[in-house]
Design a protein around this motif. Structure first.
Motif, PDB file in Angstrom:
ATOM      1  N   LYS A   1       1.216   4.020 -11.915  1.00  0.00           N
ATOM      2  CA  LYS A   1       0.152   3.412 -12.706  1.00  0.00           C
ATOM      3  C   LYS A   1      -0.725   2.473 -11.871  1.00  0.00           C
ATOM      4  O   LYS A   1      -1.752   2.014 -12.341  1.00  0.00           O
ATOM      5  N   ARG A   2      -0.292   2.213 -10.646  1.00  0.00           N
ATOM      6  CA  ARG A   2      -1.050   1.319  -9.762  1.00  0.00           C
ATOM      7  C   ARG A   2      -2.156   2.093  -9.049  1.00  0.00           C
ATOM      8  O   ARG A   2      -1.944   3.221  -8.602  1.00  0.00           O
ATOM      9  N   ARG A   3      -3.310   1.501  -8.953  1.00  0.00           N
ATOM     10  CA  ARG A   3      -4.438   2.117  -8.256  1.00  0.00           C
ATOM     11  C   ARG A   3      -4.112   2.285  -6.776  1.00  0.00           C
ATOM     12  O   ARG A   3      -3.509   1.388  -6.177  1.00  0.00           O
ATOM     13  N   PRO A   4      -4.487   3.385  -6.140  1.00  0.00           N
ATOM     14  CA  PRO A   4      -4.207   3.567  -4.712  1.00  0.00           C
ATOM     15  C   PRO A   4      -4.873   2.482  -3.872  1.00  0.00           C
ATOM     16  O   PRO A   4      -5.941   1.979  -4.208  1.00  0.00           O
ATOM     17  N   CYS A   5      -4.225   2.145  -2.795  1.00  0.00           N
ATOM     18  CA  CYS A   5      -4.713   1.114  -1.882  1.00  0.00           C
ATOM     19  C   CYS A   5      -5.580   1.769  -0.798  1.00  0.00           C
ATOM     20  O   CYS A   5      -5.158   2.741  -0.170  1.00  0.00           O
TER      21      CYS A   5
ATOM     22  N   CYS B   1       0.795  -1.235   0.000  1.00  0.00           N
ATOM     23  CA  CYS B   1       0.000   0.000   0.000  1.00  0.00           C
ATOM     24  C   CYS B   1       0.823   1.278   0.000  1.00  0.00           C
ATOM     25  O   CYS B   1       0.266   2.356  -0.119  1.00  0.00           O
TER      26      CYS B   1
END
Length: 99
Positions: A39-43, A33
């Motif tokens: 590019k990674r969706r937020p945790c 997290c």
């Protein structure tokens, strides 16, 4: 907002025999997290936090001497400790020799 700037601690390893070689490829360990790949969706995990990711945020405000646990964490990553690796989102050295 807590601070105007966000400093991050990034843990990386290399398979290069000479880590000082400019051609050495450094690979990042990603946390579940902690901010990283843009590019990674937020945790979002409410109301709890992943403890290691949370501690990494605070470690960025201080030196490693004030957070000796980071040295132990790095040692466990170098040894490919399965318990520690289970806390990470990715292990760039999975199936390969340790860094």
């Amino acid at each position: 907002s807590i601070t105007k700037e966000r400093t991050e601690v990034v843990l990386q390893g290399t398979s290069s025999l000479d880590p000082n070689d400019p051609a050495a490829v450094w690979e990042e360990y990603e946390f579940k997290c902690k901010p990283g790949d843009l590019k990674r969706r937020p945790c979002f995990i409410t109301p709890y936090h992943y403890r290691l990711d949370w501690l990494m945020w605070f470690a960025a405000f201080q030196t490693y001497e004030q957070n000796e646990w980071i040295i132990h964490l790095a040692g466990k990553l170098l040894a490919q400790d399965e318990e520690i690796l289970s806390l990470m989102a990715t292990n760039p050295f999975a199936g390969r020799e340790p860094p």
